[in-house]
Write a protein that holds these residues in place. Structure first.
Motif, PDB file in Angstrom:
ATOM      1  N   LEU A   1       0.849  -1.190   0.000  1.00 34.13           N
ATOM      2  CA  LEU A   1       0.000   0.000   0.000  1.00 34.13           C
ATOM      3  C   LEU A   1       0.885   1.240   0.000  1.00 34.13           C
ATOM      4  O   LEU A   1       1.681   1.435   0.922  1.00 34.13           O
ATOM      5  N   CYS A   2       0.771   2.057  -1.035  1.00 34.91           N
ATOM      6  CA  CYS A   2       1.478   3.347  -1.037  1.00 34.91           C
ATOM      7  C   CYS A   2       0.464   4.393  -0.622  1.00 34.91           C
ATOM      8  O   CYS A   2      -0.631   4.413  -1.169  1.00 34.91           O
ATOM      9  N   THR A   3       0.843   5.266   0.278  1.00 33.61           N
ATOM     10  CA  THR A   3      -0.117   6.330   0.593  1.00 33.61           C
ATOM     11  C   THR A   3       0.573   7.494   1.281  1.00 33.61           C
ATOM     12  O   THR A   3       1.676   7.357   1.815  1.00 33.61           O
ATOM     13  N   HIS A   4      -0.069   8.643   1.211  1.00 31.74           N
ATOM     14  CA  HIS A   4       0.437   9.813   1.943  1.00 31.74           C
ATOM     15  C   HIS A   4      -0.196   9.900   3.314  1.00 31.74           C
ATOM     16  O   HIS A   4       0.233  10.662   4.149  1.00 31.74           O
ATOM     17  N   ARG A   5      -1.271   9.152   3.514  1.00 33.63           N
ATOM     18  CA  ARG A   5      -1.996   9.277   4.785  1.00 33.63           C
ATOM     19  C   ARG A   5      -1.352   8.366   5.801  1.00 33.63           C
ATOM     20  O   ARG A   5      -1.783   7.236   5.990  1.00 33.63           O
ATOM     21  N   THR A   6      -0.335   8.900   6.452  1.00 29.81           N
ATOM     22  CA  THR A   6       0.463   8.061   7.342  1.00 29.81           C
ATOM     23  C   THR A   6      -0.367   7.507   8.496  1.00 29.81           C
ATOM     24  O   THR A   6      -0.056   6.453   9.020  1.00 29.81           O
ATOM     25  N   GLU A   7      -1.481   8.228   8.851  1.00 30.50           N
ATOM     26  CA  GLU A   7      -2.237   7.763  10.024  1.00 30.50           C
ATOM     27  C   GLU A   7      -2.792   6.354   9.813  1.00 30.50           C
ATOM     28  O   GLU A   7      -3.109   5.651  10.759  1.00 30.50           O
ATOM     29  N   PHE A   8      -2.909   5.929   8.545  1.00 31.69           N
ATOM     30  CA  PHE A   8      -3.470   4.601   8.295  1.00 31.69           C
ATOM     31  C   PHE A   8      -2.415   3.508   8.322  1.00 31.69           C
ATOM     32  O   PHE A   8      -2.743   2.341   8.206  1.00 31.69           O
ATOM     33  N   LEU A   9      -1.148   3.902   8.405  1.00 30.20           N
ATOM     34  CA  LEU A   9      -0.112   2.886   8.246  1.00 30.20           C
ATOM     35  C   LEU A   9       0.334   2.289   9.569  1.00 30.20           C
ATOM     36  O   LEU A   9       1.255   1.487   9.613  1.00 30.20           O
ATOM     37  N   GLU A  10      -0.329   2.719  10.664  1.00 36.84           N
ATOM     38  CA  GLU A  10       0.133   2.197  11.955  1.00 36.84           C
ATOM     39  C   GLU A  10      -0.114   0.695  12.042  1.00 36.84           C
ATOM     40  O   GLU A  10       0.564  -0.010  12.778  1.00 36.84           O
ATOM     41  N   LYS A  11      -1.078   0.196  11.279  1.00 34.66           N
ATOM     42  CA  LYS A  11      -1.388  -1.235  11.371  1.00 34.66           C
ATOM     43  C   LYS A  11      -0.564  -2.084  10.404  1.00 34.66           C
ATOM     44  O   LYS A  11      -0.775  -3.283  10.300  1.00 34.66           O
ATOM     45  N   ALA A  12       0.342  -1.452   9.642  1.00 36.79           N
ATOM     46  CA  ALA A  12       1.109  -2.223   8.650  1.00 36.79           C
ATOM     47  C   ALA A  12       2.125  -3.114   9.341  1.00 36.79           C
ATOM     48  O   ALA A  12       2.552  -2.833  10.467  1.00 36.79           O
ATOM     49  N   ASP A  13       2.527  -4.217   8.671  1.00 33.63           N
ATOM     50  CA  ASP A  13       3.541  -5.105   9.242  1.00 33.63           C
ATOM     51  C   ASP A  13       4.930  -4.502   9.058  1.00 33.63           C
ATOM     52  O   ASP A  13       5.760  -4.532   9.947  1.00 33.63           O
ATOM     53  N   VAL A  14       5.173  -3.978   7.871  1.00 34.52           N
ATOM     54  CA  VAL A  14       6.489  -3.394   7.566  1.00 34.52           C
ATOM     55  C   VAL A  14       6.261  -2.102   6.800  1.00 34.52           C
ATOM     56  O   VAL A  14       5.302  -2.003   6.026  1.00 34.52           O
ATOM     57  N   LEU A  15       7.123  -1.118   7.011  1.00 33.80           N
ATOM     58  CA  LEU A  15       7.043   0.096   6.196  1.00 33.80           C
ATOM     59  C   LEU A  15       8.348   0.257   5.428  1.00 33.80           C
ATOM     60  O   LEU A  15       9.425  -0.056   5.949  1.00 33.80           O
ATOM     61  N   LEU A  16       8.233   0.771   4.199  1.00 30.63           N
ATOM     62  CA  LEU A  16       9.434   1.141   3.442  1.00 30.63           C
ATOM     63  C   LEU A  16       9.429   2.652   3.346  1.00 30.63           C
ATOM     64  O   LEU A  16       8.395   3.241   3.003  1.00 30.63           O
ATOM     65  N   LEU A  17      10.567   3.249   3.568  1.00 26.25           N
ATOM     66  CA  LEU A  17      10.653   4.696   3.394  1.00 26.25           C
ATOM     67  C   LEU A  17      11.434   4.925   2.112  1.00 26.25           C
ATOM     68  O   LEU A  17      12.556   4.419   1.969  1.00 26.25           O
ATOM     69  N   MET A  18      10.833   5.634   1.161  1.00 26.65           N
ATOM     70  CA  MET A  18      11.529   5.838  -0.108  1.00 26.65           C
ATOM     71  C   MET A  18      11.901   7.287  -0.262  1.00 26.65           C
ATOM     72  O   MET A  18      11.184   8.185   0.183  1.00 26.65           O
ATOM     73  N   ASP A  19      13.048   7.509  -0.910  1.00 25.47           N
ATOM     74  CA  ASP A  19      13.411   8.880  -1.247  1.00 25.47           C
ATOM     75  C   ASP A  19      14.265   8.826  -2.497  1.00 25.47           C
ATOM     76  O   ASP A  19      15.219   8.045  -2.574  1.00 25.47           O
ATOM     77  N   ASN A  20      13.889   9.623  -3.486  1.00 23.96           N
ATOM     78  CA  ASN A  20      14.702   9.744  -4.681  1.00 23.96           C
ATOM     79  C   ASN A  20      14.963   8.397  -5.347  1.00 23.96           C
ATOM     80  O   ASN A  20      16.069   8.112  -5.777  1.00 23.96           O
ATOM     81  N   GLY A  21      13.929   7.564  -5.396  1.00 26.16           N
ATOM     82  CA  GLY A  21      14.063   6.316  -6.120  1.00 26.16           C
ATOM     83  C   GLY A  21      14.813   5.220  -5.397  1.00 26.16           C
ATOM     84  O   GLY A  21      15.125   4.194  -5.979  1.00 26.16           O
TER      85      GLY A  21
END
Length: 1489
Positions: free
Chosen positions: A790-810
């Protein structure tokens, strides 16, 4: 010839075939013409039915069929028996060979006929009586039988014992007659009771599903052409049922048309070339169709050679009439030759054209399918080189050009052949002098070239102006509300008219140049022939009549190839360009999934997906997106991807689906075949119903479907839509709001039940509650066991994610749990405000959705289609329409055009008559047959008339001493001929210019009327009519009126006059021909009626089935990622094939109808030619008839077919073009108008205070719709700030429409400063109020024009306003007030456009300002500045604001809460928010959650 006949008949060579001998019909004549020939005809026709296919129904034959078959075989036997007495008792009844010939032919005929009946009986015809024609033909030998019978009785040899042979033959003859009678009785017997027929029908129906090849299909779904007999194929008898349906107007949908013949069906056509590697399109097509293509060339060659027989035989026939010495049999032979030549030529030409069309259909199907399949397989990165429009163009324009090449190619070799033959014959006639004329013709070529290039140049310019005008119209229609709000119609109409004037100016140049071209084309034959004669005389030869005619005829033949050649070359060059373009597209790199994904799974088996050290790029050279390793250890986890805008989140998903170019590393996805569930950031919606969009080709499963709808929060939306989930959404889902589109796309992905889901910000377009719902019910609900990215700007929804990836500049900067990553996201500096923006966007999304929903609500009540269906006029074009065009041109002008046409045609016919008169006078003055030996009469028009004295070169003419007065005569005749020709060319040029002028005048008038009406139409009209439909009137319909209609109409009128001229000449030459012409005219009338009805319907069906191909294709291109990711390419390919097949069916039928008509007209032509030849011979025998006139009549008759088919074709085309006039007329008469009345005066400063009162206002958008405002009353005091709120569809925006009088009130009044803004004041009223509409509307032009279209303000004022709106810096960057904005202001961001609209409102300095709160696209900071500006500048003015965000109106003086079109609450915000249970309080609470 005479000798053969004489020896066969035992007569003298002088009169080999006496018609009348010894008081009765000559026996030899009887046997040969009345017995052998009819039998041969019957045999040929019967043979045509031998190929009839069997029907598989296995029904027994009817008794009547058996009876007829038996009698046929008995007759064959009787004729064979008859030869025995004939040979034994020689010479009693006639020569032996003659009897054997007659009886042998007859016996063979009846055998063939019997077998033909056997075949027919086992085919579909077994249920009927069989073809009527066949039975009628069996009666042809009857006269011969009866004559012989009478002869027996007269001579008394019937029962005389002295002649046993004769008696035996008489008995056999009686038996033959009895058997023939039995045959006819068998035919007349009732074949099959009605009951039986029905039972047969029902047996067909039951067999239908099994559908063995032979089972007859009910009529509509018949397969065209397959299994028809030769006769039916040559004359298209199998088309008759379809023609009948067309005539009865029963062809309403593509299903009513025959299926394609087997060889044309799309699936068969493009199987030859499956995707091979880099393949040359041309070589593939050549391999598939080459052989067939070249064999068709042979057919064309035969046809062209047969064309030369007409003129040659004509020449011989005229000589025969002149000489009076030749035996009659020669004349008969020439006449028969004329018949056979024209008949076979017609068949060859017709079959060539028909088979060619079939071939072109096959090529078209192959190319379109190839392009479509390529588009589905090609790598997206390389596809990006072409725009969608370009690729769709490959499929339409380029394919058409390639297909037309098939015809041009054959023309390319056949034109030079014709040219060479003609030049050789000219040389035979006038020796070296022909070079003079040819040189002149060649001199005209560069002149033509210059004119043509000027035409090209000017028409390009004209099209540019046309494009600008259409663009302006588009802007005008898109911004029609704003234009009406500001009363700017005047300004726009002057801009559009200025464009139109430029366009017409170029159009005028083109028309006049065209007229010059037409003139040169018409004058060329005359000029060239005169040049030849002058050269010939200067070389010291004597001109004779023969020379003059023959040369004229040949020059006429030269003109066609010379004129046709440039066009053919042009078509071939165009085809070459198109071929290269398509080739370039087909050579793009395909997606290669095997190379892209690693196929072996990594060590631990449960991996759903992994990437290692993978690098990807969008284009080859571009710097790669470096994506570090990423690994999904187990299935069913939720992976969130965060990062700022442009950090490569979407690219990561594209990399997983294989849409990027992999530059290194490895990618593994488990279960590749199954594909992915993909919801893209810009949702892709198909042009079909909501349900079809979600099912996406899978079976409907009610439980799953409901579950998906619930999870995506779509249930309520579907209840709003007029037809629930059966509602059609427009192209790209135009009828849905952004949020609805995103949710439907998400629902589609979920319904596909894949294992791996890639969701690209599906929450962006929806408001907070819906986003929560989707997160809870869908992403963490229905999909909880699947792997999700799931890609999203609404970070408030990502608290339930198992893993997060932080991307910057590809790159993937960091991976970890939400607890690790989310704080970092907050720390990203730009992020804070982005997030806030998104929150705003969420709250404001409701506003936008609300706006869209009100729009939809207004327009879609009680229909599930958004717009009124466009009316299609049925049947023929009404006379009114022609009258309208006539009046637009001006009666005086129209009459003079017709009169000049008449003069032109008359002068042309008189010049031809003068030549025939010259011939006659010469043959009288000198009866030397040498002189007249090639007296044939040409007309410059006549195609090949003329290959005139051609074959027997008349060298010896020079040796004959010419009669002394010959030269004087020749000069006199030539001078008269020259002056008539001169007059003709003068009339031609007058006519050409008059017509061009008239057409231009009509075009100008029609456009002005149309524009004036549309400018004054009511807003409701624009709401219920799609922009495209109105634009169509202004673009393609007007283009027809400007350009295509005059062109076709010109040809049509010329054809009518040509036909009349021809009839006059023919009947003048041979009055008896009237007897033949009348019945043929009746036949012609019925044929053309049948044809026009059917052809019109088929053309319409063709265009109706054409657009789905292109729509489907462009839709496929825009949704390529989704189609591939969900592995639906096969299905889409099949859909394309079905759509193509439908369209090909219509096109095939439409082409075949043309051929059906053509062969019938050709036969009419053959009949006329044969009749003239026959009558001429009879007249010759009776010593009547003038050879000159007969030659003239025949030479005209040879071109009759071209004229007849030209007439129908041009008439049908004219009707089609007239539809455009009809459509423009419809708008100039049937549009609802705003009341126009200038007489009411209002004070210049009104409204001076800004007091607005609504008194009991009731308003409905259209009759039959519920009231949008229902008794609204309130008062806004001068200088008061009023906020208006309410739920979707409560009537907020409608208040403004009522105030501006955009929609008529049912009852009640709206007062401004106490003055009723009466409808007649609407324009005045609008210009005195200011409004900032919801969607910012800017038109192309400078910033100055956008702010102040009427040009009333100074630069200083504009500068000041822009400063106040915080726009001045942006404007100076762009280059000041005169910098261009681009289409719909696309050079500014959406927020800046909003500010320009505000600036516009500030400039009006009105006392009342209405704001349809639309600071949607503006960030918080600018929004505060704006609010501040509005407060300062409008401090003393009345301001009405429709609020979508409540914080903007909390400081207003009062708040008006609307509910269901009524005023629910009206008080200060403070009071209302305190008051328990108030609607306003409810709104506040719901927003704060």
């Amino acid at each position: 010839m005479e000798n053969i006949l004489a020896s066969l008949c035992g007569t003298s060579p002088e009169n080999p075939l006496p018609v009348w001998a010894h008081g009765s019909v000559g026996h030899c004549f009887n046997q040969l013409t009345l017995n052998v020939i009819p039998h041969m005809i019957l045999a040929v026709v019967s043979a045509c039915f031998l190929g009839t296919p069997r029907s598989g129904s296995g029904m027994p034959c009817r008794p009547s069929w058996g009876w007829r078959i038996a009698t046929s075989f008995v007759l064959a036997g009787l004729f064979l028996v008859d030869t025995i007495p004939a040979t034994i008792s020689q010479q009693e009844l006639g020569p032996v060979y003659l009897e054997v010939l007659a009886n042998g032919t007859a016996a063979l005929t009846w055998l063939v006929h019997g077998f033909a009946l056997l075949m027919l009986c086992r085919s579909i015809h077994g249920f009927t009586r069989g073809p009527v024609a066949l039975t009628l033909l069996t009666l042809l030998p009857l006269p011969s039988f009866i004559i012989t019978l009478v002869w027996y009785c007269q001579t008394g040899t019937a029962w005389s014992p002295a002649h046993p042979g004769a008696s035996a033959r008489f008995a056999i003859l009686c038996l033959q007659l009895a058997t023939l009678l039995a045959y006819v009785v068998g035919y007349l017997f009732p074949t099959v009771g009605r009951q039986d027929f029905l039972s047969i029908n029902s047996s067909w129906q039951q067999d239908q599903p099994i559908s063995e090849p032979g089972i007859p299909v009910p009529e509509q779904q018949r397969v065209a052409e397959d299994g028809e007999s030769w006769l039916s194929r040559f004359f298209y008898i199998w088309m008759n049922p379809l023609m009948k349906r067309g005539y009865q107007q029963k062809l309403n949908q593509p299903q009513d048309i025959y299926l394609l013949p087997r060889q044309l069906q799309a699936a068969r056509v493009y199987s030859p070339h499956h995707a091979q590697k880099a393949v040359r399109l041309l070589s593939v097509l050549h391999a598939a169709f080459g052989l067939r293509f070249y064999t068709l060339g042979l057919v064309k060659l035969f046809g062209s050679l047969l064309d030369f027989t007409g003129p040659l035989l004509l020449n011989l026939l005229v000589n025969f009439m002149e000489s009076r010495q030749e035996p009659l049999s020669h004349g008969v032979l020439y006449a028969l030759g004329l018949f056979a030549g024209s008949f076979l030529g017609a068949l060859f030409r017709n079959q060539f054209s028909y088979e060619m069309h079939k071939m072109m259909l096959m090529v078209r199907a192959a190319i379109i399918s190839a392009i479509y399949r390529k588009a589905l397989r090609v790598n997206s990165t390389s596809l990006a080189r072409f725009t969608v429009g370009e690729i769709v163009n490959f499929m339409s324009t380029d394919t058409d050009r390639l297909v037309n090449f098939c015809l041009s190619f054959h023309e390319l070799w056949s034109l030079p052949v014709q040219l060479a033959i003609t030049l050789y014959l000219l040389y035979q006639q006038v020796g070296i002098a022909f070079l003079g004329g040819v040189a002149l013709a060649l001199l005209l070529v560069p002149i033509n070239k210059i004119v043509a290039s000027r035409i090209m140049m000017n028409s390009e310019k004209m099209l540019k102006h046309k494009d600008t005008r259409v663009k302006l119209m588009t802007e005008f229609l898109c911004g029609i509300r704003v234009i009406k709000f500001y009363a700017w119609e005047k300004h726009f109409s002057t801009r559009i008219n200025a464009c139109r004037a430029k366009e017409l100016e170029k159009s005028r140049v083109v028309s006049y140049l065209d007229a010059v071209c037409v003139y040169m084309w018409a004058a060329l034959p005359v000029v060239v022939s005169i040049a030849i004669f002058v050269t010939y005389v200067l070389l010291g030869h004597q001109l004779t009549a023969t020379k003059v005619f023959t040369a004229l005829a040949l020059v006429g033949m030269l003109i066609l190839p010379l004129n046709g050649f440039p066009w053919v070359l042009n078509a071939i060059l165009e085809a070459k360009v198109s071929l290269d373009r398509i080739q370039q597209f087909l050579e793009l790199v395909d997606q290669d999934l095997e190379a892209y994904y690693a196929l072996d799974s990594p060590s631990d088996t449960a991996t759903a997906m992994e990437m290692r050290c993978a690098a990807f790029s969008w284009l080859y050279p571009v710097l790669a997106h470096q994506v570090a390793s990423l690994h999904f250890p187990l299935q069913g986890m939720l992976l969130g991807v965060v990062g700022k805008v442009g950090s490569g989140k979407s690219s990561l998903l594209a990399a997983i689906t294989g849409e990027l170019i992999k530059q290194g590393g490895r990618v593994y996805v488990s279960d590749l075949e199954q594909g992915f569930g993909l919801a893209t950031q810009e949702p892709w919606i198909q042009f079909t119903t909501v349900r079809e969009n979600i099912l996406f080709g899978r079976e409907y499963d009610a439980r799953l479907y409901e579950e998906v709808l619930e999870a995506c929060a779509l249930s309520e939306d579907l209840n709003i839509l007029p037809a629930g989930d059966k509602t059609e959404v427009g192209e790209n889902g135009v009828t849905l709001s952004g949020g609805q589109k995103a949710r439907i796309a998400l629902a589609r992905a979920i319904y596909q039940e894949k294992e791996l889901y890639l969701l690209d910000d599906p929450l962006a377009a929806v408001d907070a509650d819906v986003a929560n719902h989707i997160m809870r019910k869908c992403i963490l609900g229905v999909l909880k066991d699947k792997t999700r990215v799931l890609c999203t700007h609404r970070t408030e929804f990502l608290e339930k994610a198992d893993v997060l990836l932080l991307m910057d500049n590809g790159r993937i900067v960091k991976t970890g749990t939400p607890a690790d990553i989310l704080p970092l996201v907050e720390a990203f500096p730009k992020f804070k405000d982005m997030d806030k923006r998104h929150k705003d966007k969420a709250s404001n999304e409701e506003g936008q959705e609300e706006a869209i929903e009100t729009e939809v609500k207004e327009s879609t009540q009680n229909t599930n289609l958004i717009y009124k269906e466009e009316e299609k006029k049925e049947g023929a074009v009404a006379l009114q329409v022609y009258k309208a065009y006539w009046l637009a041109m001006g009666s005086c002008l129209a009459i003079s055009v017709l009169f000049s046409l008449f003069l032109m045609q008359a002068s042309r016919n008189i010049s031809d008559w003068w030549l025939s008169y010259w011939i006659s006078s010469i043959s009288q003055t000198s009866n030397t047959s040498v002189m007249a030996c090639s007296a044939s009469l040409p007309t410059p028009e006549l195609l090949l008339f003329s290959t005139a004295g051609l074959v027997s070169p008349i060298q010896d003419l020079d040796n004959t001493p010419a009669p002394s007065n010959g030269s004087v005569d020749v000069n006199f005749f030539l001078i008269v001929y020259g002056s008539i020709a001169g007059a003709n060319s003068l009339f031609t040029i007058i006519r050409a210019f008059l017509f061009a002028y008239g057409a231009l005048r009509a075009a100008a008038v029609i456009h002005n009327r149309l524009l004036q009406r549309v400018l004054k139409a009511t807003v409701t009209f624009f709401d219920t009519t799609p922009t495209g439909r109105i634009l169509n009137r202004f673009s393609s319909d007007l283009y027809c009126v400007d350009d295509s209609l005059p062109f076709i109409l010109n040809i049509f009128l010329a054809n009518i006059y040509g036909l009349l001229g021809m009839l006059v000449i023919i009947t003048y030459g041979l009055p008896w021909i009237g007897l033949v012409l009348l019945p043929l005219a009746v036949v012609y009338f019925f044929i053309q009626r049948y044809y026009r009805f059917t052809s019109r319907e088929l053309k319409r069906l063709y265009s109706v089935t054409l657009s789905p191909i292109y729509t489907h294709f462009s839709e496929t291109l825009s949704g390529l990622n989704s189609i591939r990711a969900m592995r639906a390419t096969k299905r889409f390919e099949l859909e394309n094939q079905l759509r193509l097949e439908q369209n090909q069916r219509c096109l095939f039928a439409s082409n075949t109808v043309m051929e059906w008509l053509d062969i019938r007209l050709q036969m009419i032509g053959v009949a006329v030619v044969t009749a003239i030849a026959g009558i001429a011979i009879i007249q010759h025998q009776k010593q009547l008839g003038n050879p000159g006139l007969v030659g003239l009549a025949l030479s005209y008759a040879l071109s009759v077919t071209n004229l007849l088919s030209g007439l129908i074709a041009s008439f049908t085309h004219t009707e089609i073009m007239m539809v455009s006039v009809e459509r423009t007329e419809e708008y100039t008469t049937d549009i609802p108008m705003e009341p126009q009345d200038k007489s009411v005066q209002v004070p210049a400063d009104w409204p001076s205070q800004g007091l607005v009162e609504f008194q009991q206002v009731v308003l409905a958008y259209r009759a039959g719709l519920p009231n949008a405002l229902d008794g609204v009353s309130f008062t806004v005091y001068p200088g008061e700030k009023l906020g208006i709120v309410g739920r979707t569809g409560s009537g907020k925006s409608t208040l403004f429409l009522a105030l501006f009088r955009m929609v008529e009130l049912k009852s009640g009044r709206v007062l401004l400063d106490g003055v009723d803004s009466h409808p007649h004041l609407s324009l005045a009223c609008r210009s005195r109020l200011a409004i900032i509409p919801q969607d910012p509307f800017l038109f192309s032009g400078s910033i100055r024009e956008n702010l102040d279209p009427q040009g009333k303000r100074t630069d200083a004022e504009l500068h000041e306003v822009l400063e106040q709106c915080h726009l001045w810096d942006a404007v100076t960057q762009m280059g000041g007030l005169d910098s261009k904005l681009g289409e719909r202001g696309k050079n500014l961001s959406v927020g800046q456009r909003q500010l320009v609209c505000l600036a516009r409102a500030l400039l009006t300095q009105a006392k009342v300002l209405c704001i349809d709160e639309a600071t949607a696209s503006v960030d918080q900071k600018t929004d505060q500045l704006l609010q501040q500006t509005i407060r300062q500048r409008f401090a003393d003015k009345t301001v009405l604001t429709i609020a979508h965000r409540l914080n903007t109106i909390l400081d207003s003086d009062r708040v008006l809460v609307m509910q269901a079109g009524r005023v629910a609450e009206l008080d200060s915000p403070a009071h209302l928010s305190q008051k328990d249970g108030s609607l306003f309080q409810g709104l506040l609470l719901s927003r704060q959650q």
